[in-house]
Design a protein around this motif. Structure first.
Motif, short mmCIF file in Angstrom:
data_model
loop_
_atom_site.label_atom_id
_atom_site.label_comp_id
_atom_site.label_asym_id
_atom_site.label_seq_id
_atom_site.Cartn_x
_atom_site.Cartn_y
_atom_site.Cartn_z
N UNK A 236 0.82 -1.22 0.00
CA UNK A 236 0.00 0.00 0.00
C UNK A 236 0.85 1.26 0.00
N UNK A 237 2.06 1.16 0.54
CA UNK A 237 2.95 2.31 0.64
C UNK A 237 4.26 1.96 -0.06
N UNK A 238 4.86 2.93 -0.73
CA UNK A 238 6.11 2.69 -1.45
C UNK A 238 7.17 3.70 -1.03
N UNK A 239 8.38 3.47 -1.52
CA UNK A 239 9.50 4.36 -1.20
C UNK A 239 9.33 5.75 -1.80
N UNK A 240 8.42 5.89 -2.77
CA UNK A 240 8.23 7.17 -3.44
C UNK A 240 7.12 8.01 -2.82
N UNK A 241 6.50 7.50 -1.77
CA UNK A 241 5.38 8.22 -1.17
C UNK A 241 5.84 9.40 -0.32
N UNK A 242 4.90 10.32 -0.10
CA UNK A 242 5.09 11.42 0.85
C UNK A 242 3.94 11.32 1.85
N UNK A 243 4.28 11.08 3.10
CA UNK A 243 3.28 10.93 4.16
C UNK A 243 3.16 12.23 4.95
N UNK A 244 1.93 12.60 5.27
CA UNK A 244 1.72 13.71 6.21
C UNK A 244 1.33 13.07 7.54
N UNK A 245 2.20 13.18 8.53
CA UNK A 245 2.00 12.54 9.83
C UNK A 245 1.65 13.59 10.88
N UNK A 246 0.40 13.58 11.30
CA UNK A 246 -0.04 14.53 12.33
C UNK A 246 -0.67 13.81 13.53
N UNK A 262 10.39 3.81 8.27
CA UNK A 262 11.80 3.42 8.31
C UNK A 262 12.07 2.26 7.36
N UNK A 263 11.18 1.30 7.32
CA UNK A 263 11.36 0.16 6.43
C UNK A 263 11.35 0.59 4.96
N UNK A 264 10.44 1.50 4.60
CA UNK A 264 10.26 1.85 3.20
C UNK A 264 11.14 3.02 2.75
N UNK A 265 11.47 3.92 3.68
CA UNK A 265 12.39 5.01 3.37
C UNK A 265 11.80 6.17 2.60
N UNK A 266 10.49 6.32 2.62
CA UNK A 266 9.87 7.46 1.92
C UNK A 266 9.97 8.73 2.76
N UNK A 267 9.38 9.80 2.30
CA UNK A 267 9.41 11.09 2.99
C UNK A 267 8.22 11.18 3.94
N UNK A 268 8.44 11.65 5.15
CA UNK A 268 7.36 11.91 6.10
C UNK A 268 7.42 13.37 6.57
N UNK A 269 6.35 14.10 6.34
CA UNK A 269 6.22 15.47 6.86
C UNK A 269 5.51 15.38 8.20
N UNK A 270 6.12 15.94 9.25
CA UNK A 270 5.64 15.75 10.62
C UNK A 270 5.18 17.07 11.23
N UNK A 271 3.93 17.12 11.64
CA UNK A 271 3.42 18.28 12.39
C UNK A 271 2.09 17.90 13.03
N UNK A 272 2.06 17.87 14.34
CA UNK A 272 0.87 17.42 15.06
C UNK A 272 -0.17 18.48 15.34
N UNK A 273 0.02 19.70 14.81
CA UNK A 273 -0.95 20.76 15.09
C UNK A 273 -2.18 20.57 14.18
N UNK A 284 2.40 20.47 1.65
CA UNK A 284 3.07 19.16 1.73
C UNK A 284 2.73 18.30 0.51
N UNK A 285 1.48 18.41 0.05
CA UNK A 285 0.99 17.59 -1.07
C UNK A 285 1.27 16.09 -0.84
N UNK A 286 0.72 15.55 0.24
CA UNK A 286 1.00 14.14 0.55
C UNK A 286 0.38 13.21 -0.47
N UNK A 287 0.99 12.04 -0.62
CA UNK A 287 0.39 10.99 -1.44
C UNK A 287 -0.42 10.03 -0.57
N UNK A 288 -0.10 10.00 0.72
CA UNK A 288 -0.97 9.26 1.63
C UNK A 288 -0.86 9.84 3.03
#
Length: 629
Positions: A236-246, A262-273, A284-288
């Protein structure tokens, strides 16, 4: 299938090992993005990046700093902090030092924070700021094991002459200490990582609990290593994804996402607000991304309210587009199930194309324009809301798991997802439905047990590894799971009829665009009632055009026009229910349900007993002198 089995069975003992592998494989690739607010306090945030190599430098310094503070294998280090990149760096630092992270929600009050710190015997606390530090200072007498507090953002932290020497230090101080420790002991962190055993405690997560004291769930390193490999195996998730983690990282749902990352090595944008999500999605334009149902409900209600504010014609177009989206989603999912192709009739395709230009494309832009899929968990999502988003091109893959199962036990399988179900079990996870319809789980993600509570552990964990989830559900012939309710939440009326309140509640959320929360009541009563909290922005927008402009939320919900409005939606709800399920009476609450008042857990689950206690007077009022059946 054999490749998947090999991937999971040959997993390393810990995520710390996976992290070392990730850094070695892609040291220069982008790992994280995180926001830096402007110095002036005005304008948009500036987003910075961390490569995997730079992440490792900071993580290893934090790990070495903790070793220098005396942290040994399985020693607990508590994290009392909102979702931000430093939370992840600190958690990885704890794991690489061989310690175990105790997670604490930043919204937890001083008393309960102290209980968790004391019960876990946490040796070090990593606190976000002065506010979180104050909780430890206030209850320090109850925390004899707590030798140090590390503050991530030391702004506003003042010296306290009652603090023991060296008790408080900043994260920057810890990293400097770690750098010096590594100069003298360059192999210290590597040795700690190499020594980690699969069954060694990695994380102690205290269930937010809808009743009573929270219980510490013991999750060993192998749980997270398994989760990382199983998530990768779903595809479901690949190394090319961009995740928005809030999501709250103190919650198991947020925490498991870091293992997969960590396993997949994609980009994660982190902000819990949470109040920044709408602003940041187009940036961010997340892919998932992962979310809880309340977020999708609020977006849906907000879109409906905006359309309503645009006048009758615009609202009529929205209602039409919403129905087309649901029809389109049901048709594509049904056809995919039967034929393996998501085809729809020409006429429906034409209507969908027109609705897309008018409504759906704008909705997708609001999510950043690239969102391939969103994972929803923690609570049930109304199927009608799920179908709406699906038809609009925002595919919500519902999943299921518990803290006790490391969060991700089930998830919908990509294109073959089915709205209204939580999908299929992750590779390596077994499921069984008991005679009383309770869902039982077994596999590498299941907890070791409850911390210091062997009796409680035995209540839910069988000797052969089966976990009693407490949830009621059913499996389709091809393995899709549908959750119907919590076992303890099932209502038995005085007439002996069983009712699943969650099922009624999510149906109402699909019908009524004004609802924020609803609690169906009826245990040992002769009919059902409901306490209903309304969404303030949506309600006050409606109030402007109905003679209630300028009124407060409490005044507006008390107005006869508002009660009449909601009565109409309750009537619609009852039309689709069995007679014994129908809501005969309701009361509108003077405020919304929230975490601060103790109505919801930090992961936004309903605390039914707490709500019923607080609003007992309204419940008794509904049943006073009643003779209905």
């Amino acid at each position: 299938m054999s490749d998947t089995k090999t991937l999971i069975e040959n997993r390393p003992p810990s995520v710390a090992n996976l992290f070392v592998e990730r850094v070695s494989a892609t040291p220069d690739a982008e790992a994280f993005r995180y926001p830096v607010p402007p110095a002036s306090g005005q304008g948009p945030d500036d987003w910075k990046s961390l490569s995997w190599g730079r992440t490792a430098e900071r993580v290893y310094r934090i790990a070495a700093g903790l070793i220098g503070l005396g942290v040994q294998s399985e020693d607990r280090v508590a994290l009392l902090c909102a979702t931000r990149v430093e939370w992840i760096l600190a958690d990885l630092g704890v794991m690489c030092a061989g310690g175990a992270t105790t997670t604490v929600y930043p919204s937890t009050n001083a008393e309960e924070s102290a209980y968790i710190l004391a019960d876990s015997s946490s040796k070090v606390l990593i606190a976000e700021d002065a506010t979180q530090l104050a909780k430890a200072r206030e209850r320090r007498a109850q925390l004899p094991a707590l030798s140090h507090v590390v503050v991530i953002d030391p702004t506003g932290v003042e010296e306290d002459e009652t603090d023991p020497d060296g008790w408080v230090l900043s994260l920057a101080d810890l990293e400097e200490r770690g750098a010096r420790y590594l100069e003298e002991n360059p192999e210290a962190v590597k040795e700690r990582i190499d020594a980690i055993a699969a069954d060694q405690l990695a994380t102690l997560i205290y269930t937010s609990g809808t009743t009573g004291r929270p219980k510490g769930v013991r999750l060993p390193h192998d749980n997270w290593s398994y989760m990382a490999k199983a998530i990768a195996a779903t595809g479901l998730v690949t190394k090319d994804d961009v995740q928005y983690l809030w999501l709250p990282l103190a919650h198991v749902f947020g925490k498991v996402l870091t293992s997969g990352h960590i396993e997949l090595g994609h980009v994660t944008a982190v902000d819990g607000r949470v109040d920044k999500i709408i602003e940041h999605l187009p940036v961010v334009q997340p892919t998932y991304m992962a979310a809880v149902p309340r977020i999708f409900e609020k977006v849906y209600n907000g879109v409906a309210a905006k359309a309503r504010a645009g006048g009758p014609a615009k609202y009529k177009i929205f209602q039409w587009a919403a129905e087309v989206a649901r029809e389109y989603a049901k048709a594509t999912q049904d056809n995919f199930r039967r034929t393996g192709k998501a085809s729809v009739p020409f006429a429906l395709r034409a209507k969908h194309k027109a609705a897309d230009a008018l409504v759906y494309s704008k909705l997708r832009e609001a999510f950043g324009g690239r969102l391939r899929a969103a994972v929803s968990g923690s609570a049930a999502l109304s199927p009608e809301i799920g179908y709406f988003f699906s038809g609009a091109g925002i595919h919500i893959l519902e999943g299921y798991g518990l803290t006790e199962s490391s969060a991700a036990s089930f998830v919908n399988p990509g294109e073959a997802y089915r709205t209204g179900t939580v999908g299929k079990p992750l590779p390596g996870t077994e499921v069984r439905i008991a005679d009383d319809r309770e869902i039982l789980l077994r596999g590498p993600g299941i907890m070791e047990g409850y911390h210091g509570l062997p009796e409680k552990t035995r209540e839910v964990l069988e000797p052969d590894g089966w976990l009693h989830t407490g949830d009621i559900g059913e499996l389709s012939a091809d393995g899709y799971l549908r959750i119907t309710d919590r076992k303890k939440d099932l209502i038995k009326t005085s007439a002996g009829k069983y009712i699943a309140p969650t099922e009624v509640e999510i149906q109402f959320k699909a019908i009524c665009p004004f609802v924020s929360n609803i609690v169906v009541i009826g245990a040992n009563r002769n009919f059902c009632t409901a306490l209903i909290a309304l969404d303030e922005p949506t309600l006050l927008g409606w109030a402007q055009d109905h003679g209630l402009a300028g009124k407060s939320y409490a005044e507006t919900v008390a107005a006869p026009a508002t009660v009449e409005l909601i009565q109409g939606y309750v009537n619609r709800l009852n039309e689709g229910l069995q007679r014994w399920q129908t809501v005969k009476k309701f009361r509108l609450l003077p405020r919304d349900l929230d975490v601060e008042h103790g109505d919801l857990t930090p992961s936004l689950k309903l605390k039914r007993p707490a709500v019923e206690r607080e609003f007992t007077h309204l419940i008794e009022e509904m049943y006073a002198g009643a003779r209905e059946s």
